[in-house]
Write a protein that holds these residues in place. Sequence first.
Motif, PDB file in Angstrom:
ATOM      1  N   ARG A 121      51.752  30.185  40.047  1.00  0.00           N
ATOM      2  CA  ARG A 121      51.830  31.624  40.207  1.00  0.00           C
ATOM      3  C   ARG A 121      52.187  32.149  38.899  1.00  0.00           C
ATOM      4  N   ALA A 122      53.052  31.495  38.247  1.00  0.00           N
ATOM      5  CA  ALA A 122      53.519  31.817  36.992  1.00  0.00           C
ATOM      6  C   ALA A 122      52.297  31.927  35.768  1.00  0.00           C
ATOM      7  N   VAL A 123      51.291  30.985  35.697  1.00  0.00           N
ATOM      8  CA  VAL A 123      50.182  31.104  35.296  1.00  0.00           C
ATOM      9  C   VAL A 123      49.308  32.291  35.565  1.00  0.00           C
ATOM     10  N   LEU A 124      49.122  32.449  36.928  1.00  0.00           N
ATOM     11  CA  LEU A 124      48.389  33.648  37.498  1.00  0.00           C
ATOM     12  C   LEU A 124      49.023  35.000  37.039  1.00  0.00           C
ATOM     13  N   ASN A 125      50.342  35.026  36.983  1.00  0.00           N
ATOM     14  CA  ASN A 125      51.090  36.231  36.534  1.00  0.00           C
ATOM     15  C   ASN A 125      50.575  36.670  34.929  1.00  0.00           C
ATOM     16  N   SER A 130      47.825  39.932  31.449  1.00  0.00           N
ATOM     17  CA  SER A 130      46.555  40.155  30.435  1.00  0.00           C
ATOM     18  C   SER A 130      45.370  41.119  30.984  1.00  0.00           C
ATOM     19  N   LEU A 131      45.226  41.034  32.290  1.00  0.00           N
ATOM     20  CA  LEU A 131      44.017  42.049  32.932  1.00  0.00           C
ATOM     21  C   LEU A 131      44.717  43.185  32.676  1.00  0.00           C
ATOM     22  N   VAL A 165      43.182  32.924  44.981  1.00  0.00           N
ATOM     23  CA  VAL A 165      43.594  33.319  43.781  1.00  0.00           C
ATOM     24  C   VAL A 165      43.326  34.753  43.320  1.00  0.00           C
ATOM     25  N   ILE A 166      42.116  35.345  43.962  1.00  0.00           N
ATOM     26  CA  ILE A 166      41.774  36.693  43.778  1.00  0.00           C
ATOM     27  C   ILE A 166      42.861  37.598  44.615  1.00  0.00           C
ATOM     28  N   GLN A 167      43.217  37.240  45.814  1.00  0.00           N
ATOM     29  CA  GLN A 167      44.046  37.824  46.431  1.00  0.00           C
ATOM     30  C   GLN A 167      45.437  38.034  45.847  1.00  0.00           C
ATOM     31  N   TYR A 168      45.904  37.083  45.091  1.00  0.00           N
ATOM     32  CA  TYR A 168      47.175  36.990  44.426  1.00  0.00           C
ATOM     33  C   TYR A 168      47.013  37.760  43.164  1.00  0.00           C
ATOM     34  N   LEU A 169      45.866  37.752  42.540  1.00  0.00           N
ATOM     35  CA  LEU A 169      45.901  38.739  41.386  1.00  0.00           C
ATOM     36  C   LEU A 169      45.701  40.161  41.762  1.00  0.00           C
ATOM     37  N   GLY A 173      48.237  43.647  41.006  1.00  0.00           N
ATOM     38  CA  GLY A 173      47.835  45.001  40.579  1.00  0.00           C
ATOM     39  C   GLY A 173      46.186  45.082  39.769  1.00  0.00           C
ATOM     40  N   ILE A 174      45.518  43.941  40.082  1.00  0.00           N
ATOM     41  CA  ILE A 174      44.150  43.825  39.600  1.00  0.00           C
ATOM     42  C   ILE A 174      43.157  44.419  40.463  1.00  0.00           C
ATOM     43  N   ALA A 175      42.536  45.371  40.275  1.00  0.00           N
ATOM     44  CA  ALA A 175      41.604  45.903  41.245  1.00  0.00           C
ATOM     45  C   ALA A 175      40.508  44.915  41.720  1.00  0.00           C
ATOM     46  N   MET A 176      40.065  44.988  42.894  1.00  0.00           N
ATOM     47  CA  MET A 176      39.258  43.957  43.623  1.00  0.00           C
ATOM     48  C   MET A 176      37.828  43.904  42.635  1.00  0.00           C
TER      49      MET A 176
END
Length: 214
Positions: A121-125, A130-131, A165-169, A173-176
């Motif tokens: 989760r920390a990496v994905l944050n 960045s995105l 991973v997509i759901q977490y991102l 706040g990252i648009a699908m």
Amino acid sequence: MNKNSLRACALVLTAAAMLAGCQTQQGTNTAVGTGVGAAVGAGLGNLIGGNTTGTLIGAAVGAAAGGATGYNWSAIKNTLGGHTAGTGTTISEQPDGSLKVAVPSDVTFDTGRADIKPNFRAVLNDVAASLNQNPGVTANIVGHTDSTGGDRINIPLSQNRASNVIQYLNSRGIAMNRMSGTGVGSSQPVASDATAAGRAQNRRVEILLHAPRG
């Protein structure tokens, strides 16, 4: 070089300069790459085709290649470095101009599971940050497994991992519509599945960040 070819080259170089002028600071290298690619492509196209059509085709191909390979990933690399240090995660620029973030199994998921581990989760944050800072960048998430269990188990498992991973991102706040994902099971190993260490390397998630086009 005839007059038509000279005019075509002038048009291409003008367009490249205009592209360079409208880039953000983050995309400066993209603009430079696009302009240089267009110029080189135009020259090669004229040499090969000997006419305006060849010049323009060469310029278009060169501009696309130059833009893809010229994007400035340094700011994103710095952001991603926050929680990836010491995890075995690798961040590398690819031949197609994308940035690959490869996260190993001891960070991402437990064996046979698709639940995101706390360290991941920390990496994905950091990826989400960045995105969010670079709204033109898109992400393709690829889930991988080792060969244990066969495709009947591994392909759905890798797909579920990419989807999670997509759901977490998305929750960060990252648009699908900026993300895509796929699971490839054990079809793309980076090490031998004959050893435990090799299988651990093959159980991974790769996040491919793609530069904005145009």
